[in-house]
Design an enzyme around this catalytic site. Structure first.
Site, PDB file in Angstrom:
ATOM      1  N   SER A 263       9.415 111.431  71.901  1.00  0.00           N
ATOM      2  CA  SER A 263       8.767 112.003  70.726  1.00  0.00           C
ATOM      3  C   SER A 263       7.893 111.018  69.944  1.00  0.00           C
ATOM      4  O   SER A 263       6.879 110.574  70.447  1.00  0.00           O
ATOM      5  CB  SER A 263       9.860 112.600  69.846  1.00  0.00           C
ATOM      6  OG  SER A 263       9.288 113.335  68.824  1.00  0.00           O
TER       7      SER A 263
ATOM      8  N   ASP B 124       5.648 114.825  70.897  1.00  0.00           N
ATOM      9  CA  ASP B 124       6.081 115.914  71.780  1.00  0.00           C
ATOM     10  C   ASP B 124       5.894 117.279  71.127  1.00  0.00           C
ATOM     11  O   ASP B 124       6.462 118.276  71.565  1.00  0.00           O
ATOM     12  CB  ASP B 124       7.526 115.721  72.254  1.00  0.00           C
ATOM     13  CG  ASP B 124       8.528 115.737  71.123  1.00  0.00           C
ATOM     14  OD1 ASP B 124       8.116 115.568  69.953  1.00  0.00           O
ATOM     15  OD2 ASP B 124       9.729 115.923  71.379  1.00  0.00           O
TER      16      ASP B 124
ATOM     17  N   ALA C 143      11.469 116.852  55.812  1.00  0.00           N
ATOM     18  CA  ALA C 143      10.235 116.435  55.141  1.00  0.00           C
ATOM     19  C   ALA C 143       9.221 115.914  56.162  1.00  0.00           C
ATOM     20  O   ALA C 143       8.007 116.036  55.976  1.00  0.00           O
ATOM     21  CB  ALA C 143      10.555 115.369  54.102  1.00  0.00           C
TER      22      ALA C 143
ATOM     23  N   ARG D 137      20.236 105.030  55.524  1.00  0.00           N
ATOM     24  CA  ARG D 137      21.012 105.567  56.659  1.00  0.00           C
ATOM     25  C   ARG D 137      20.524 104.932  57.959  1.00  0.00           C
ATOM     26  O   ARG D 137      19.355 104.546  58.065  1.00  0.00           O
ATOM     27  CB  ARG D 137      20.897 107.101  56.740  1.00  0.00           C
ATOM     28  CG  ARG D 137      19.472 107.596  56.825  1.00  0.00           C
ATOM     29  CD  ARG D 137      19.402 109.096  57.047  1.00  0.00           C
ATOM     30  NE  ARG D 137      19.716 109.460  58.413  1.00  0.00           N
ATOM     31  CZ  ARG D 137      18.845 109.429  59.423  1.00  0.00           C
ATOM     32  NH1 ARG D 137      17.594 109.038  59.236  1.00  0.00           N
ATOM     33  NH2 ARG D 137      19.211 109.765  60.625  1.00  0.00           N
TER      34      ARG D 137
ATOM     35  N   GLY E 207      18.824 107.458  64.035  1.00  0.00           N
ATOM     36  CA  GLY E 207      19.422 107.873  65.305  1.00  0.00           C
ATOM     37  C   GLY E 207      18.400 107.871  66.432  1.00  0.00           C
ATOM     38  O   GLY E 207      18.690 108.333  67.529  1.00  0.00           O
ATOM     39  N   THR E 208      17.192 107.376  66.155  1.00  0.00           N
ATOM     40  CA  THR E 208      16.181 107.328  67.210  1.00  0.00           C
ATOM     41  C   THR E 208      15.555 105.953  67.378  1.00  0.00           C
ATOM     42  O   THR E 208      14.869 105.701  68.355  1.00  0.00           O
ATOM     43  CB  THR E 208      15.033 108.334  66.937  1.00  0.00           C
ATOM     44  OG1 THR E 208      14.414 107.977  65.698  1.00  0.00           O
ATOM     45  CG2 THR E 208      15.525 109.763  66.876  1.00  0.00           C
TER      46      THR E 208
HETATM   47  C1  G16 Z   1      13.950 113.307  65.750  1.00  0.00           C
HETATM   48  C2  G16 Z   1      14.789 114.459  65.264  1.00  0.00           C
HETATM   49  C3  G16 Z   1      14.480 114.757  63.819  1.00  0.00           C
HETATM   50  C4  G16 Z   1      14.650 113.500  62.984  1.00  0.00           C
HETATM   51  C5  G16 Z   1      13.847 112.331  63.582  1.00  0.00           C
HETATM   52  C6  G16 Z   1      14.153 111.010  62.911  1.00  0.00           C
HETATM   53  O1  G16 Z   1      12.603 113.660  65.685  1.00  0.00           O
HETATM   54  O2  G16 Z   1      14.562 115.575  66.067  1.00  0.00           O
HETATM   55  O3  G16 Z   1      15.339 115.766  63.383  1.00  0.00           O
HETATM   56  O4  G16 Z   1      14.241 113.709  61.677  1.00  0.00           O
HETATM   57  O5  G16 Z   1      14.165 112.179  64.946  1.00  0.00           O
HETATM   58  O6  G16 Z   1      15.518 110.744  63.064  1.00  0.00           O
HETATM   59  P1  G16 Z   1      16.166 109.357  62.673  1.00  0.00           P
HETATM   60  O7  G16 Z   1      15.804 109.146  61.224  1.00  0.00           O
HETATM   61  O8  G16 Z   1      17.626 109.533  62.886  1.00  0.00           O
HETATM   62  O9  G16 Z   1      15.533 108.295  63.519  1.00  0.00           O
HETATM   63  P2  G16 Z   1      11.637 113.380  66.907  1.00  0.00           P
HETATM   64  O10 G16 Z   1      10.393 114.124  66.520  1.00  0.00           O
HETATM   65  O11 G16 Z   1      11.455 111.908  67.006  1.00  0.00           O
HETATM   66  O12 G16 Z   1      12.363 113.992  68.075  1.00  0.00           O
END
Ligand code: G16
Length: 545
Positions: free
Chosen positions: A68, A281, A374, A501, A504-505
């Site tokens: 993504s 994506d 957001a 926080r 998670g990515t």
């Molecule tokens: C993904 C999730 C979203 C989230 C984003 C950032 O987006 O699908 O719901 O807001 O990651 O997450 P985090 O702050 O945990 O890194 P994407 O568009 O990267 O798949």
């Protein structure tokens, strides 16, 4: 299904797809996401696992290969459950376990999962695979394909698709076509047709100009934009740039525009042109424009959610339909938007942790649930009973003409929406429909409320899991003393709010800050970042005020 040849699975796990990484890889906000070159074994194992998941659910399961919004060198995989929703959280744990065991334990772990979940392995499993345009995506999808085949699963490989297209075909497949034809062509056709019907043929009205320019982040979304551009050329004028020739997500795309609060690279920068940025994506979207003084204006996921909720509320009132409308946000929602929803719109609003899976789940509690992060990730979900009530009202001769018209408008909107997950392009068409109905441009849209000035920054720490949170991520529990410190800092700023926080990515801690005065917000974000750096094991350069 034929019995699985576990000696083959074992051999593939130990040889062709052996683990190339010693650290732990976690199923995060949107699946596994890390450097592409350590993911081969994860993809192979997820291929194996989707077969079991399909046997548990007795339905087709999706597997999407994408990272993504992350840089080109990263990649990832997310599993998609039967209704096109994100994988159930208890299976995220199972996925993490299988992804991290030693090569020699892959088969025994599969057998444990089969036993624990009481899986009927004779059920003919089916798996639907898709991937984005990253150069690493094709070899990673081949690893997943080998996993599915080794477990004797049936496979449909859709090749290069956007994330929302993959979610869509999974849902269509499992509803035997009731939601739509389970192909990419079926997706374009359903949404384009619904948009044309809802528009009613005319291109322009008084103020609304059916014209939009799209930054496609040089990702897979560019292909979808081009197809919609073709199919909708008589009702909307779409200009596309960052259409795949430049570097993916580099100084462009929805994440960049939202976080930096500036236009993407290559933007023609003409004043007041309605502009859209989607992510790598195509599941996220933000709107923006620059004014005559070259000032940048962002209309993010909060604004889209409010535009939609306000419009739906009006149509429900006009049609006199007693359906419960609700809105779901995360801690990142601007305080200005939350106040406007609850105090002015008077629509119930819920706050959940980051990740579409949480928002989607909560939104399903309402007859009509509008959810948006957001950052522009979101959609609208309708209960089947609500759809039926709306459709019946649209054709009910005993209602007044005004009531029927409003119900009819609502009914025509439903099919423009990809209810399975956030979909940048179906969201865009929905926004365009509403702007058109209201005769609004982006300036008029922006006037409804004031966003509090805000900043989002990243802090690098040794172990981001040292930070744990509660209350939908609005307060942190560990490390000790960090929340007290944040409270102390925030108290000095009128309308101040800040939270931290672990992402998670990405391997970072995210810091969000907002307050009343634009001249303070940078300082607030920096002070909180310093607190994170000092109390949560910061590495690299220490942030400065
Ligand atoms: C993904 C999730 C979203 C989230 C984003 C950032 O987006 O699908 O719901 O807001 O990651 O997450 P985090 O702050 O945990 O890194 P994407 O568009 O990267 O798949």
């Amino acid at each position: 299904a034929n019995p699985v040849d576990y000696s083959l699975v074992e051999s593939l796990a130990k040889n062709q797809h052996r683990k190339a990484y010693d650290g732990v890889i976690q199923y995060g906000t949107a699946g596994f996401r890390t450097k592409a070159d350590i993911l081969d074994h994860v993809l192979f194992r997820m291929g194996l696992l989707t077969v079991l998941r399909s046997q548990v659910k007795k339905a087709a399961i999706g597997l999407m290969i994408t990272a993504s919004h992350n840089p080109e060198a990263d990649n990832g995989v997310k599993l998609v459950d039967p209704n096109g929703e994100m994988l159930e959280s208890s299976w995220e744990t199972i996925a993490t376990r299988l992804a991290n065991v030693q090569d020699s334990q892959v088969v025994s772990t599969l057998q444990e999962i089969i036993k624990e979940q009481n899986i009927d392995t004779s059920y003919p499993a089916s798996v639907i695979i898709g991937r984005d345009t990253r150069s690493s995506s094709l070899p990673l999808s081949q690893a997943a394909v080998e996993g599915v085949k080794a477990m004797n699963g049936n496979l449909k490989d859709f090749g290069v698709v956007t994330t929302p297209q993959l979610h869509y075909v999974v849902h269509c497949t499992n509803t035997n076509g009731a939601y739509g034809v389970p192909t990419v062509e079926g997706y374009y056709e359903k949404i384009s047709k619904a948009f044309k019907t809802a528009v009613g043929g005319k291109k322009d009205n008084d103020k609304y100009i059916g014209k939009v320019q799209i930054d496609a982040a040089n990702g897979v979304g560019a292909l979808a934009v081009k197809e919609f551009k073709k199919q909708l050329s008589d009702v909307i004028d779409i200009q596309i740039y960052n259409d795949g020739n430049g570097q993916l997500n580099h100084m462009c795309g929805a994440d960049y525009v939202k976080i930096q609060q500036i236009p993407p690279v290559n933007d023609p920068l003409k004043p007041l042109v309605r502009s859209v940025s989607i992510d790598g994506d195509a599941d996220r979207i933000v709107y923006y424009y620059t004014d005559e003084n070259n000032k940048f204006h962002l209309l993010d996921g909060d604004r889209i959610a409010i535009l939609v909720a306000a419009h739906f509320k009006e149509l429900l009132e006009k049609s006199n339909l007693d359906l419960q409308l609700g809105l779901v946000q995360t801690a990142y929602a601007n305080g200005g938007s939350t106040a406007y929803i609850s105090e002015t719109l008077k629509v119930p609003v819920a706050c959940v942790p980051t990740g579409v899976k949480h928002l989607h789940h909560k939104a399903l509690e309402f007859d009509i649930g509008v959810y948006f992060e957001a950052n522009g990730h979101g959609t609208i979900v309708f209960k089947d009973s609500a759809v039926q009530i709306i459709r019946t009202a649209a054709d009910n001769p005993s209602l007044s003409e005004n009531q029927r018209t409003a119900a009819h408008t609502l009914s025509s909107i439903i099919d423009v929406i990809n209810q399975t997950v956030g979909d940048a392009l179906s969201d865009m068409l929905l926004v365009e429909l509403i702007l058109r109905a209201k005769g609004w441009d982006t300036v008029a849209w922006e006037k409804s409320y004031r966003d509090l000035p805000n900043r989002q920054v990243k802090v690098k720490v040794q172990d981001r899991n040292a930070i744990t949170t509660t209350d939908a991520e609005r307060r942190c529990v560990t490390p000790m003393g960090l929340q007290e410190k944040i409270d102390e800092i925030v108290a000095k700023y009128p309308k101040g709010r800040s939270f931290v926080r672990p992402s998670g990515t990405e391997d970072v801690v995210r810091v969000y800050a907002e307050c009343d005065r634009i001249e303070d917000v940078e300082k607030l974000a920096a002070q909180v970042s310093i607190a994170v750096f000092e109390l949560a094991g910061g590495i690299g350069t220490k942030p400065v005020v």
